[in-house]
Design a protein around this motif. Structure first.
Motif, PDB file in Angstrom:
ATOM      1  N   GLY A 123       0.767  -1.264  -0.096  1.00  9.20           N
ATOM      2  CA  GLY A 123      -0.124  -0.051   0.024  1.00  9.20           C
ATOM      3  C   GLY A 123       0.674   1.218  -0.216  1.00  9.20           C
ATOM      4  O   GLY A 123       1.921   1.593  -0.665  1.00  9.20           O
ATOM      5  N   ASP A 124       0.456   2.265   0.749  1.00  8.32           N
ATOM      6  CA  ASP A 124       1.005   3.667   0.957  1.00  8.32           C
ATOM      7  C   ASP A 124       2.253   3.329   1.571  1.00  8.32           C
ATOM      8  O   ASP A 124       2.537   3.320   2.849  1.00  8.32           O
ATOM      9  CB  ASP A 124       0.150   4.645   1.695  1.00  8.32           C
ATOM     10  N   LYS A 125       3.575   3.663   0.680  1.00  9.00           N
ATOM     11  CA  LYS A 125       4.792   3.363   1.194  1.00  9.00           C
ATOM     12  C   LYS A 125       5.191   4.226   2.513  1.00  9.00           C
ATOM     13  O   LYS A 125       5.913   3.872   3.308  1.00  9.00           O
ATOM     14  CB  LYS A 125       5.832   3.860  -0.044  1.00  9.00           C
ATOM     15  N   GLU A 126       4.719   5.584   2.538  1.00 10.88           N
ATOM     16  CA  GLU A 126       4.791   6.456   3.553  1.00 10.88           C
ATOM     17  C   GLU A 126       4.195   5.819   4.653  1.00 10.88           C
ATOM     18  O   GLU A 126       4.729   6.314   5.845  1.00 10.88           O
ATOM     19  CB  GLU A 126       4.224   7.716   3.129  1.00 10.88           C
ATOM     20  N   ALA A 127       3.326   5.238   4.617  1.00  5.74           N
ATOM     21  CA  ALA A 127       2.594   4.573   5.935  1.00  5.74           C
ATOM     22  C   ALA A 127       3.206   3.253   6.653  1.00  5.74           C
ATOM     23  O   ALA A 127       2.743   3.225   7.804  1.00  5.74           O
ATOM     24  CB  ALA A 127       0.935   4.177   5.770  1.00  5.74           C
ATOM     25  N   ALA A 128       4.237   2.912   5.917  1.00  2.00           N
ATOM     26  CA  ALA A 128       4.729   1.558   6.196  1.00  2.00           C
ATOM     27  C   ALA A 128       5.609   1.822   7.610  1.00  2.00           C
ATOM     28  O   ALA A 128       6.324   2.861   7.751  1.00  2.00           O
ATOM     29  CB  ALA A 128       5.805   1.061   5.307  1.00  2.00           C
ATOM     30  N   ASN A 129       5.492   0.809   8.442  1.00  2.19           N
ATOM     31  CA  ASN A 129       6.117   1.025   9.812  1.00  2.19           C
ATOM     32  C   ASN A 129       6.346  -0.410  10.110  1.00  2.19           C
ATOM     33  O   ASN A 129       5.703  -1.272  10.255  1.00  2.19           O
ATOM     34  CB  ASN A 129       5.276   1.252  10.758  1.00  2.19           C
ATOM     35  N   THR A 130       7.931  -0.542  10.161  1.00  2.00           N
ATOM     36  CA  THR A 130       8.571  -1.951  10.455  1.00  2.00           C
ATOM     37  C   THR A 130       8.273  -2.670  11.806  1.00  2.00           C
ATOM     38  O   THR A 130       8.263  -3.711  12.097  1.00  2.00           O
ATOM     39  CB  THR A 130       9.956  -1.686  10.006  1.00  2.00           C
ATOM     40  N   ASP A 131       7.648  -1.767  12.654  1.00  2.00           N
ATOM     41  CA  ASP A 131       7.444  -2.290  14.047  1.00  2.00           C
ATOM     42  C   ASP A 131       6.205  -2.967  13.989  1.00  2.00           C
ATOM     43  O   ASP A 131       5.762  -3.962  14.861  1.00  2.00           O
ATOM     44  CB  ASP A 131       7.080  -1.087  14.856  1.00  2.00           C
ATOM     45  N   LEU A 132       5.487  -3.056  12.953  1.00  3.44           N
ATOM     46  CA  LEU A 132       4.303  -4.015  12.681  1.00  3.44           C
ATOM     47  C   LEU A 132       4.634  -5.107  12.083  1.00  3.44           C
ATOM     48  O   LEU A 132       3.381  -6.127  11.938  1.00  3.44           O
ATOM     49  CB  LEU A 132       3.184  -2.937  11.830  1.00  3.44           C
ATOM     50  N   ILE A 133       5.715  -5.600  11.890  1.00  9.96           N
ATOM     51  CA  ILE A 133       6.117  -6.811  11.208  1.00  9.96           C
ATOM     52  C   ILE A 133       6.053  -7.556  12.423  1.00  9.96           C
ATOM     53  O   ILE A 133       6.562  -7.533  13.490  1.00  9.96           O
ATOM     54  CB  ILE A 133       7.386  -6.950  10.552  1.00  9.96           C
TER      55      ILE A 133
END
Length: 363
Positions: free
Chosen positions: A115-125
């Motif tokens: 999805g939206d690259k700017e919304a990506a949060n690696t803490d959610l992996i």
């Protein structure tokens, strides 16, 4: 407007780390988006739309040079930001920028945020503690399956089918005879089934012997399925010598594992299935790991045929409404969570749901 059936602002497993080397890109479609994955000069993975802005060739058919993705058609070189860096005898400053994707390598997998690259949060992996612990061993593989990814979620959240589909390995009649408990906790679904004082089926007899335990004595068996968005299922499974506490039995009385299921939609009717098993007994025995992986791969191969034929039937007989029994509760609740998160995503984009076909939890 087409119905959205994937959660897009989330992390999916796109590949195993060893699928992407330093010279050759990997093309893979995730959530209906064709993506080219490749390693940059520092080894870090990048992901861009698998489309060359020159003539539309698939960039994944090219190669990697000096950390750039080179189109195998006319030599255009693209960077991890989706911008053309150079091309023989051409000025590239005004070439259109292709979409790039947030990507992260962790726990032996390549994760992508479609999805939206700017919304990506690696803490959610999702955290996979077994991948960082030497007392655990992991073996797994990948299947491409021609079915709706939600059918696989249904399959994994209701293990009653083991009695019939996997009769020669992990199935046994006691599964049918034992009730399943389904609970929803936030965005997660849990299905629990416990069987006491039974004989272990062939696969688990092998596991007991692999842990140096007798396999011809009664056991307590458990299956604890955990769904988490967007489409991950982890299943705690195992057997313990009867009378020692089942799931809570000491390690020297049981063989226990976590079945790892990363389900990544490719298209509406196809999916990538990253499967494996993490075990915390006799972790250093490579031969045992290979044996378990081979056995598990054969088990999932049986699921593959069932699911693909199921998909064909659902397309051929759309007039039928399928039954929903108590054993289907895990899959139904998981689908409801998926649909709720999709609706939330749509609303966040200020798109009226009135423009979209109504979504339901029908199969």
């Amino acid at each position: 407007m087409a119905k959205q059936i994937f959660i897009k602002n989330t992390w999916y497993v796109a590949a195993m780390s060893d699928e992407i080397n330093h010279n050759k890109p990997l093309g893979r479609k995730v959530c209906d988006q064709s993506i080219a994955f490749y390693r940059q000069a520092d080894g870090k993975v990048a992901a861009v739309l698998d489309f060359c802005p020159h003539r539309g060739a698939a960039l994944s058919l090219g190669y990697v040079e000096d950390g750039l993705l080179v189109c195998g058609y006319h030599g255009l070189k693209m960077g991890e930001d989706g911008k053309t860096k150079e091309m023989p005898l051409q000025r590239v400053q005004r070439f259109p920028c292709m979409k790039s994707f947030a990507v992260e390598e962790r726990f032996g997998f390549i994760w992508v945020w479609p999805g939206d690259k700017e919304a990506a949060n690696t803490d959610l992996i999702p955290h996979l503690p077994w991948a960082e612990d030497d007392t655990w061993a992991y073996g797994g593989g990948l299947y491409h399956i021609k079915c709706d990814y939600r059918l696989m979620i249904d399959n994994l959240m209701d293990l009653t089918h083991e009695t019939y589909v996997h009769a020669s390995s992990i199935g046994q009649k006691e599964i049918d005879e034992s009730p399943v408990q389904t609970e929803v906790e936030g965005d997660k679904v849990f299905c629990r089934r416990y069987m006491e004082n039974i004989m272990a089926p062939p696969f688990w007899r092998t596991a007991l012997e692999g842990n140096g335990l007798a396999s011809d004595t009664p056991v307590d068996r458990w299956q604890i399925c955990r769904f988490m968005p967007p489409s991950h299922v982890m299943i705690d499974v195992g057997v313990a010598h009867a009378g020692y506490g089942g799931f809570d039995a000491p390690k020297n009385k049981k063989a226990s594992s976590t079945v790892v299921d990363f389900i990544t939609p490719e298209t509406e009717n196809t999916m990538w299935y990253f499967w494996g098993m993490a075990r915390n007994f006799n972790a250093q025995d490579v031969t045992l790991t290979d044996k378990i992986r081979e056995g598990q791969g054969s088990i999932f191969q049986e699921d593959l045929e069932v699911l693909e034929r199921q998909q064909q039937n659902l397309k051929s007989f759309p007039q039928f409404d399928l039954l929903k029994l108590d054993i289907d509760a895990g899959g139904v609740q998981s689908r409801r969570i998926i649909e709720r998160l999709i609706d939330k995503e749509i609303n966040a984009k200020n798109i009226s749901t009135d423009e979209l076909p109504l979504q339901s939890v029908t199969f």
